[in-house]
Design an enzyme around this catalytic site. Structure first.
Site, PDB file in Angstrom:
ATOM      1  N   ASN A 282       0.865  -1.182   0.000  1.00  0.00           N
ATOM      2  CA  ASN A 282       0.000   0.000   0.000  1.00  0.00           C
ATOM      3  C   ASN A 282       0.897   1.226   0.000  1.00  0.00           C
ATOM      4  O   ASN A 282       1.496   1.552   1.017  1.00  0.00           O
ATOM      5  CB  ASN A 282      -0.909  -0.028   1.243  1.00  0.00           C
TER       6      ASN A 282
ATOM      7  N   LYS B 184       0.134   4.258  -0.259  1.00  0.00           N
ATOM      8  CA  LYS B 184      -0.483   5.447   0.337  1.00  0.00           C
ATOM      9  C   LYS B 184      -0.250   6.655  -0.587  1.00  0.00           C
ATOM     10  O   LYS B 184      -0.279   6.511  -1.805  1.00  0.00           O
ATOM     11  CB  LYS B 184       0.026   5.657   1.766  1.00  0.00           C
TER      12      LYS B 184
ATOM     13  N   HIS C 171      -9.587   1.247   5.034  1.00  0.00           N
ATOM     14  CA  HIS C 171      -8.305   1.429   5.719  1.00  0.00           C
ATOM     15  C   HIS C 171      -8.512   2.387   6.899  1.00  0.00           C
ATOM     16  O   HIS C 171      -9.293   3.338   6.809  1.00  0.00           O
ATOM     17  CB  HIS C 171      -7.266   1.992   4.751  1.00  0.00           C
TER      18      HIS C 171
ATOM     19  N   GLU D  36      -6.810   4.755   7.978  1.00  0.00           N
ATOM     20  CA  GLU D  36      -6.568   6.171   7.680  1.00  0.00           C
ATOM     21  C   GLU D  36      -7.804   6.807   7.045  1.00  0.00           C
ATOM     22  O   GLU D  36      -8.127   7.965   7.315  1.00  0.00           O
ATOM     23  CB  GLU D  36      -5.333   6.308   6.778  1.00  0.00           C
TER      24      GLU D  36
ATOM     25  N   GLU E 291      -5.359  -4.825  10.657  1.00  0.00           N
ATOM     26  CA  GLU E 291      -4.345  -3.785  10.849  1.00  0.00           C
ATOM     27  C   GLU E 291      -4.625  -3.051  12.153  1.00  0.00           C
ATOM     28  O   GLU E 291      -5.397  -2.077  12.170  1.00  0.00           O
ATOM     29  CB  GLU E 291      -4.393  -2.783   9.688  1.00  0.00           C
TER      30      GLU E 291
ATOM     31  N   GLY F 224       2.636   2.371  10.872  1.00  0.00           N
ATOM     32  CA  GLY F 224       3.580   3.467  10.726  1.00  0.00           C
ATOM     33  C   GLY F 224       4.316   3.830  12.001  1.00  0.00           C
ATOM     34  O   GLY F 224       4.957   4.871  12.083  1.00  0.00           O
TER      35      GLY F 224
ATOM     36  N   SER G 159       3.548  -2.075  10.355  1.00  0.00           N
ATOM     37  CA  SER G 159       4.999  -2.138  10.535  1.00  0.00           C
ATOM     38  C   SER G 159       5.592  -3.499  10.152  1.00  0.00           C
ATOM     39  O   SER G 159       6.507  -3.993  10.819  1.00  0.00           O
ATOM     40  CB  SER G 159       5.367  -1.767  11.976  1.00  0.00           C
TER      41      SER G 159
HETATM   42  P1  13P Z   1       3.140   0.497   7.724  1.00  0.00           P
HETATM   43  O1  13P Z   1       3.645  -0.809   7.146  1.00  0.00           O
HETATM   44  O2  13P Z   1       3.870   1.686   7.239  1.00  0.00           O
HETATM   45  O3  13P Z   1       3.012   0.386   9.209  1.00  0.00           O
HETATM   46  O4  13P Z   1       1.630   0.682   7.159  1.00  0.00           O
HETATM   47  C1  13P Z   1       0.727  -0.358   7.291  1.00  0.00           C
HETATM   48  C2  13P Z   1      -0.496  -0.038   6.519  1.00  0.00           C
HETATM   49  O5  13P Z   1      -1.252   0.840   6.891  1.00  0.00           O
HETATM   50  C3  13P Z   1      -0.733  -0.782   5.288  1.00  0.00           C
HETATM   51  O6  13P Z   1      -2.009  -0.539   4.793  1.00  0.00           O
END
Ligand code: 13P
Length: 258
Positions: free
Chosen positions: A11, A13, A101, A103, A173, A179, A219
């Site tokens: 992903n 982002k 997601h 976010e 997740e 992150g 992560s």
């Molecule tokens: P990270 O791997 O940067 O923690 O992000 C995970 C994520 O949100 C994947 O959709």
């Protein structure tokens, strides 16, 4: 139990303009070989502005990485400024679309009801949804992990057919792991994914539970992917930061050799 091929998804982002996307895909194509694609399905989820370029380079070079999107609207067309429709993504040979997601839930007000509408639309357009769920740190500390995940899974999948659920992807997740560098322990990640599979079994039967692929995200790095993937209910990884470098993402895809 059905044999579930792992799915490793990147992903991206809001990273990678279309030129950077082409470069990263070319680097990935050098880093991965047929043995890697035989042992895991791989998808990448660039931002919308990079999808067309990504599709072109994947097709032209015959690279067996599936194209994915990060988001879509549920309507087919209309006055929805800023949105893209599932049909538009399908036309670009997109195979997987992320929905729900954290976010988008936290920053853009996405609700369980919206996630459900999106899943239906993605499925109707012939693509595979990757539905994300997971608890926040506050929910975890308040002992609300199970009810939160259960509610997200039940509401997100409401009204779908058994076969649709059995062929889709759900990503666990935990928000506190995204992150932050704080990966869930393999036991915690396994517990979340097992809970999701149990909910699928309760709602859609044993066949759907055996078929659905459940990813862990939060992560994921080359150093921790192998122990996560060794868990019985973890069928893949949804990778954020570590998917932006060909070296780290290809090492995650090759998790068996870590
Ligand atoms: P990270 O791997 O940067 O923690 O992000 C995970 C994520 O949100 C994947 O959709």
């Amino acid at each position: 139990m059905a044999e579930r091929k792992p799915l490793i998804s990147g992903n991206w982002k809001m990273h990678m303009n279309h030129l950077e996307a082409i470069q990263l895909i070319q680097k990935l194509s050098y880093a991965l070989d047929h043995a890697d694609y035989a042992s895991a399905d791989v998808s990448i989820h660039p931002p919308c502005t990079s999808l067309r370029s990504a599709q072109t380079v994947l097709e032209a070079d015959g690279i067996p990485i599936a194209l994915g999107a990060q988001h879509c609207h549920w309507e087919g067309a209309g006055a929805y400024t800023g949105e893209v429709s599932p049909a538009m993504l399908a036309k670009l040979a997109v195979s997987y679309v992320i929905a729900g997601h954290s976010e988008r839930r936290q920053l853009f007000g996405e609700t369980d009801e919206n996630v459900n509408r999106r899943l239906r639309a993605i499925l109707s357009a012939g693509m595979t949804p990757i539905m994300c769920c997971g608890e926040t740190l506050e929910e975890r500390e308040a002992g609300q992990t199970e009810p939160r995940i259960t509610a997200q899974v039940d509401a997100g999948l409401a009204g779908l057919k058994q076969a649709q659920v059995g062929a889709m992807v759900i990503a666990y997740e935990p928000v506190w792991a995204i992150g932050t560098g704080h990966t869930a322990t393999p036991d915690d990640a396994q517990a979340g994914c097992a809970l999701i599979r149990d909910r699928v079994r309760a709602g859609f039967g044993a066949e759907a539970a055996a078929g659905v692929r459940i990813q862990y995200g939060g992560s994921v790095k080359p150093v921790n992917v192998a122990e996560l993937m060794a868990q019985p209910d973890i069928d893949g990884a949804l990778v954020g930061g570590a998917s932006l470098e060909a070296d780290s993402f290809s090492r995650i895809v090759r998790f068996r050799l870590q």
